[in-house]
Design a protein around this motif. Structure first.
Motif, PDB file in Angstrom:
ATOM      1  N   SER A  67       0.894  -1.535   0.187  1.00 58.19           N
ATOM      2  CA  SER A  67       0.076  -0.141  -0.489  1.00 58.19           C
ATOM      3  C   SER A  67       0.773   1.345  -0.163  1.00 58.19           C
ATOM      4  O   SER A  67       0.263   2.446  -0.355  1.00 58.19           O
ATOM      5  CB  SER A  67      -0.682  -0.024   1.307  1.00 58.19           C
ATOM      6  N   ALA A  74      -0.572   0.633  -8.686  1.00 55.72           N
ATOM      7  CA  ALA A  74      -1.903  -0.545  -8.158  1.00 55.72           C
ATOM      8  C   ALA A  74      -2.356  -0.172  -9.351  1.00 55.72           C
ATOM      9  O   ALA A  74      -3.738  -0.597 -10.480  1.00 55.72           O
ATOM     10  CB  ALA A  74      -2.358   0.509  -7.009  1.00 55.72           C
ATOM     11  N   PHE A  86      -3.620  -4.030  -1.479  1.00 54.24           N
ATOM     12  CA  PHE A  86      -3.033  -3.690  -0.820  1.00 54.24           C
ATOM     13  C   PHE A  86      -2.525  -4.581   0.640  1.00 54.24           C
ATOM     14  O   PHE A  86      -3.658  -4.774   1.108  1.00 54.24           O
ATOM     15  CB  PHE A  86      -3.621  -2.590  -0.192  1.00 54.24           C
ATOM     16  N   THR A  87      -1.313  -4.528   0.880  1.00 52.71           N
ATOM     17  CA  THR A  87      -0.906  -5.341   1.491  1.00 52.71           C
ATOM     18  C   THR A  87       0.315  -4.011   2.769  1.00 52.71           C
ATOM     19  O   THR A  87       0.480  -3.021   1.877  1.00 52.71           O
ATOM     20  CB  THR A  87       0.249  -6.152   1.804  1.00 52.71           C
ATOM     21  N   ASP A  88       0.446  -4.324   3.965  1.00 50.26           N
ATOM     22  CA  ASP A  88       0.596  -3.560   4.511  1.00 50.26           C
ATOM     23  C   ASP A  88       2.830  -2.943   4.042  1.00 50.26           C
ATOM     24  O   ASP A  88       3.258  -4.345   3.812  1.00 50.26           O
ATOM     25  CB  ASP A  88       0.709  -3.153   5.977  1.00 50.26           C
ATOM     26  N   PRO A 301      -1.577   7.222   1.510  1.00 46.01           N
ATOM     27  CA  PRO A 301      -0.898   5.778   1.035  1.00 46.01           C
ATOM     28  C   PRO A 301      -2.254   4.733   0.321  1.00 46.01           C
ATOM     29  O   PRO A 301      -3.076   6.108   0.380  1.00 46.01           O
ATOM     30  CB  PRO A 301      -1.238   4.727   2.306  1.00 46.01           C
ATOM     31  N   LEU A 302      -2.314   4.210  -0.655  1.00 47.82           N
ATOM     32  CA  LEU A 302      -3.330   3.782  -1.694  1.00 47.82           C
ATOM     33  C   LEU A 302      -4.430   3.411  -1.026  1.00 47.82           C
ATOM     34  O   LEU A 302      -4.836   3.318  -1.288  1.00 47.82           O
ATOM     35  CB  LEU A 302      -2.182   2.479  -2.692  1.00 47.82           C
ATOM     36  N   ASN A 303      -4.293   2.643  -0.018  1.00 45.90           N
ATOM     37  CA  ASN A 303      -5.257   2.354   0.650  1.00 45.90           C
ATOM     38  C   ASN A 303      -6.180   3.107   1.061  1.00 45.90           C
ATOM     39  O   ASN A 303      -7.580   3.105   1.277  1.00 45.90           O
ATOM     40  CB  ASN A 303      -5.312   0.974   1.779  1.00 45.90           C
ATOM     41  N   ALA A 312      -9.772  -0.640  -0.639  1.00 42.68           N
ATOM     42  CA  ALA A 312      -9.551  -1.327   0.111  1.00 42.68           C
ATOM     43  C   ALA A 312      -9.825  -0.908   1.888  1.00 42.68           C
ATOM     44  O   ALA A 312      -9.415  -1.387   2.000  1.00 42.68           O
ATOM     45  CB  ALA A 312      -8.521   0.518  -0.193  1.00 42.68           C
ATOM     46  N   CYS A 315      -8.754  -4.001   3.747  1.00 36.07           N
ATOM     47  CA  CYS A 315      -7.283  -3.735   3.578  1.00 36.07           C
ATOM     48  C   CYS A 315      -7.280  -3.148   5.037  1.00 36.07           C
ATOM     49  O   CYS A 315      -7.571  -2.025   4.947  1.00 36.07           O
ATOM     50  CB  CYS A 315      -6.634  -2.709   2.965  1.00 36.07           C
ATOM     51  N   CYS A 317      -3.912  -1.548   6.999  1.00 32.38           N
ATOM     52  CA  CYS A 317      -2.395  -0.978   6.655  1.00 32.38           C
ATOM     53  C   CYS A 317      -1.814  -0.499   7.630  1.00 32.38           C
ATOM     54  O   CYS A 317      -1.642   1.374   7.451  1.00 32.38           O
ATOM     55  CB  CYS A 317      -2.265  -0.273   5.309  1.00 32.38           C
ATOM     56  N   SER A 320       1.256   1.408   6.968  1.00 33.60           N
ATOM     57  CA  SER A 320       1.211   2.734   6.070  1.00 33.60           C
ATOM     58  C   SER A 320       1.097   3.797   6.332  1.00 33.60           C
ATOM     59  O   SER A 320       1.597   5.125   6.136  1.00 33.60           O
ATOM     60  CB  SER A 320       0.528   1.903   4.652  1.00 33.60           C
TER      61      SER A 320
END
Ligand SMILES: Cc1ncc(COP(=O)(O)O)c(C=O)c1O
Length: 352
Positions: A67, A74, A86-88, A301-303, A312, A315, A317, A320
């Motif tokens: 993320s 992404a 998304f992962t942390d 962050p992307l999330n 998200a 998710c 994170c 992040s």
């Protein structure tokens, strides 16, 4: 300047679109990365998009990625029709967390994109093991890490494909541009078709492709820059080592380098913790007042991105989210002088 000469020669040749310089650049860059193939494209985003297409990833598939990275890691997944998951990340390296990655695997997971963020290789060995166990490919997003090493091996040679960007702020440039490195000839052929209107041969189209071609003008710059990459990276590392040694402020965490990796410092990112007497934003303002430009990679962050809200939902994170409020990138580029880095360090130590 070699770049000016190289571009002038291309203009004089009259061959402005794709021609011999692109092929030269592909060969030189893939040789540098120790891979059999290099496919030049017109951006790092196109490199990721072409890779996902060539791997057959599309609607209904999930692609795991960290993320804490640039948007294009992404957005390219969305362009392919697949779903980004998304992962942390780890707080000390800013790179993908193995525990979080494991938690996000499902029966729909079709690939993992690992990002060598800020120039530091992610933990390739454990991610490769997970990918092998799942029977899925590992894609390296090496947009920020030209020349970085993981246990002595060049990034871009460690997974199914490595995706690079040559945007002007990167460790080397081609004006704009990108490259995919791979050892898989079939993958490279599928990408070549995809980036050239889906043409198997001239005016015979076998898939919907794009015009993602690099120009000879860009490639000529790329070849000249590649010759300087080791020197550029050496200076980035020197600047980083200087900051490591001289920034001494309570509450400021300097970047940590994982064992066995060679970091090429696309960015030198400090963390401004709550123990610091200034917040991250206050420090950025104080430095700006002293004529020092800094940047935040990445404030959201992307999330947390509005466009990814749908993806998200599941998710979590937290690292992040925390990093987004703490990170500050200091100037580390190769043109930074000894006097400038001394001044920057003195200013930080004085204001914090
Ligand atoms: C991690 C990462 N991935 C992908 C990209 C996309 O590259 P480009 O801007 O050349 O499309 C970038 C570029 O900024 C990046 O930093």
């Amino acid at each position: 300047m070699e770049e000016v000469e190289a571009v002038s020669a291309v203009i004089r040749s009259g061959m402005l679109a794709q021609g011999p310089q692109v092929e030269n650049f592909e060969q030189a860059f893939s040789r540098y990365c120790n891979t059999m193939h290099g496919v030049a494209v017109n951006s790092g985003t196109a490199a990721l998009h072409a890779t996902l297409f060539a791997l057959g990833i599309g609607p209904g598939d999930e692609v795991i990625l960290p993320s804490f990275t640039f948007f294009a890691t992404a957005s390219s997944v969305c362009m392919s029709g697949a779903t980004p998951v998304f992962t942390d990340v780890n707080a000390d390296t800013f790179n993908i967390s193995i525990d979080s990655l494991k938690q996000h695997l499902t029966e729909k997971t079709r690939a993992v994109i690992g990002v060598h963020l800020f120039g530091q290789p992610f933990a390739v060995q454990p991610v490769t093991k997970i990918c092998e166990d799942q029977g899925i490919p590992l894609i390296e997003d090496a947009a920020q890490a030209h020349g970085a090493l993981y246990h002595g091996k060049k990034v871009g040679s460690l997974g199914a494909a490595g995706c690079f960007s040559f945007y002007p702020t990167k460790n080397m440039t081609a004006g704009e541009g990108g490259m995919v490195t791979t050892n898989d000839p079939a993958l490279s052929e599928r990408m070549r078709r995809f980036i050239n209107h889906g043409q198997a041969e001239k005016y015979l189209h076998t898939c919907i492709g794009y015009n993602f071609r690099m120009t000879d003008l860009g490639a000529a710059i790329g070849v000249a820059q590649l010759n300087k990459l080791e020197a550029f990276n050496a200076r980035r590392k020197e600047n980083a080592a200087y900051y490591d040694e001289h920034i001494q402020c309570p509450g400021i965490i300097i970047p940590k380098v994982a064992p066995g990796v060679e970091h090429v410092y696309h960015q030198y990112v400090i963390r401004v913790r709550s123990e610091c007497q200034l917040t991250r934003d206050q420090l950025a303002i104080a430095l700006r007042e002293k004529g020092i430009g800094t940047a935040v990679h990445y404030p959201v962050p992307l999330n947390g991105q509005p466009v990814f809200r749908e993806y998200a939902k599941e998710c979590r994170c937290p690292v992040s989210d925390m990093l987004a409020g703490e990170v500050l990138s200091l100037p580390v580029h190769p043109l930074l002088t000894d006097e400038e880095r001394l001044y920057i360090t003195e200013c930080i130590n004085a204001v914090v």
